[in-house]
Design a protein around this motif. Structure first.
Motif, mmCIF file in Angstrom:
data_model
loop_
_atom_site.group_PDB
_atom_site.id
_atom_site.type_symbol
_atom_site.label_atom_id
_atom_site.label_comp_id
_atom_site.label_asym_id
_atom_site.label_seq_id
_atom_site.Cartn_x
_atom_site.Cartn_y
_atom_site.Cartn_z
ATOM 1 N N ALA A 1 -10.515 -51.472 97.622
ATOM 2 C CA ALA A 1 -10.067 -52.154 99.035
ATOM 3 C C ALA A 1 -8.787 -53.084 98.599
ATOM 4 O O ALA A 1 -8.120 -53.230 99.554
ATOM 5 C CB ALA A 1 -11.234 -52.802 99.741
ATOM 6 N N GLU A 2 -8.489 -53.604 97.472
ATOM 7 C CA GLU A 2 -7.545 -54.437 97.189
ATOM 8 C C GLU A 2 -6.172 -53.739 97.272
ATOM 9 O O GLU A 2 -6.235 -52.307 96.839
ATOM 10 C CB GLU A 2 -7.726 -54.905 95.789
ATOM 11 C CG GLU A 2 -9.088 -56.047 95.759
ATOM 12 C CD GLU A 2 -9.105 -56.504 94.411
ATOM 13 O OE1 GLU A 2 -8.164 -56.498 93.418
ATOM 14 O OE2 GLU A 2 -10.346 -57.230 94.066
ATOM 15 N N ALA B 1 -15.233 -44.808 95.041
ATOM 16 C CA ALA B 1 -15.284 -46.257 94.813
ATOM 17 C C ALA B 1 -16.666 -46.850 94.301
ATOM 18 O O ALA B 1 -16.653 -47.614 93.403
ATOM 19 C CB ALA B 1 -15.058 -47.069 96.197
ATOM 20 N N ASP C 1 -17.035 -52.557 89.580
ATOM 21 C CA ASP C 1 -16.701 -52.937 90.964
ATOM 22 C C ASP C 1 -16.135 -52.108 91.858
ATOM 23 O O ASP C 1 -15.146 -51.743 92.113
ATOM 24 C CB ASP C 1 -15.376 -53.893 90.427
ATOM 25 C CG ASP C 1 -15.100 -54.992 91.351
ATOM 26 O OD1 ASP C 1 -15.384 -54.757 92.620
ATOM 27 O OD2 ASP C 1 -13.826 -55.508 91.138
ATOM 28 N N PRO C 2 -17.096 -51.487 92.666
ATOM 29 C CA PRO C 2 -16.717 -50.757 93.722
ATOM 30 C C PRO C 2 -15.756 -51.213 94.750
ATOM 31 O O PRO C 2 -15.084 -50.598 95.376
ATOM 32 C CB PRO C 2 -18.026 -50.453 94.387
ATOM 33 C CG PRO C 2 -19.120 -51.295 93.955
ATOM 34 C CD PRO C 2 -18.592 -51.977 92.641
ATOM 35 N N GLY C 3 -15.778 -52.570 94.884
ATOM 36 C CA GLY C 3 -14.954 -53.309 95.859
ATOM 37 C C GLY C 3 -13.636 -53.525 95.650
ATOM 38 O O GLY C 3 -12.845 -53.753 96.422
ATOM 39 N N ILE C 4 -13.184 -52.901 94.267
ATOM 40 C CA ILE C 4 -11.661 -53.021 93.994
ATOM 41 C C ILE C 4 -10.842 -52.164 94.698
ATOM 42 O O ILE C 4 -9.445 -52.395 95.015
ATOM 43 C CB ILE C 4 -11.691 -52.928 92.315
ATOM 44 C CG1 ILE C 4 -10.223 -53.384 91.853
ATOM 45 C CG2 ILE C 4 -11.745 -51.534 91.972
ATOM 46 C CD1 ILE C 4 -10.030 -53.914 90.416
#
Length: 118
Positions: free
Chosen positions: A46-47, A81, A41-44
């Motif tokens: 940004a959380e 990421a 999950d490369p988007g995590i």
């Protein structure tokens, strides 16, 4: 970066290099029975991370150590990421481990294969 392996019925996450210093941990041993699954999950990254306690966080550079958000503890060790893997846990100190590995797909496949064999 972290190296994820399985030793018997234990998931082993070894923190490598200087990340040990930033994360304040060198190894996590988790019974496979307490691992719910894993995803790349490369988007995590940004959380929101929550409150750091203890660890290091320089946005866009590194997130390493223990973070608390919404009553959960999450262990982070990520610089890149694109190589982030999220390991979901149950009945452990951490609700999730978010770690950077050299090959996210191979790491997720390893964890999912071992969970299917339980």
């Amino acid at each position: 970066m972290a190296k994820v392996t399985v030793e018997g019925t234990t998931l082993v996450v070894e923190i490598e290099g200087l990340d040990k210093l930033w994360a304040l941990k060198s190894r996590l041993d988790i019974p496979l029975a307490n691992v719910r699954g894993a995803t790349a999950d490369p988007g995590i990254v940004a959380e929101p991370k929550g409150r750091r306690a203890p660890g290091a966080h320089l946005p866009g550079v590194i997130a390493a150590g223990t973070f608390q958000i919404e009553g959960e503890r999450i262990f982070w060790d990520v610089r890149d990421a694109a190589k982030a893997v999220v390991i979901e846990l149950a009945d452990e100190r951490y609700a999730r481990l978010v770690v950077q590995v050299s090959d996210p797909k191979a790491t997720v496949d390893l964890i999912e294969r071992e969970l299917a064999a339980l």
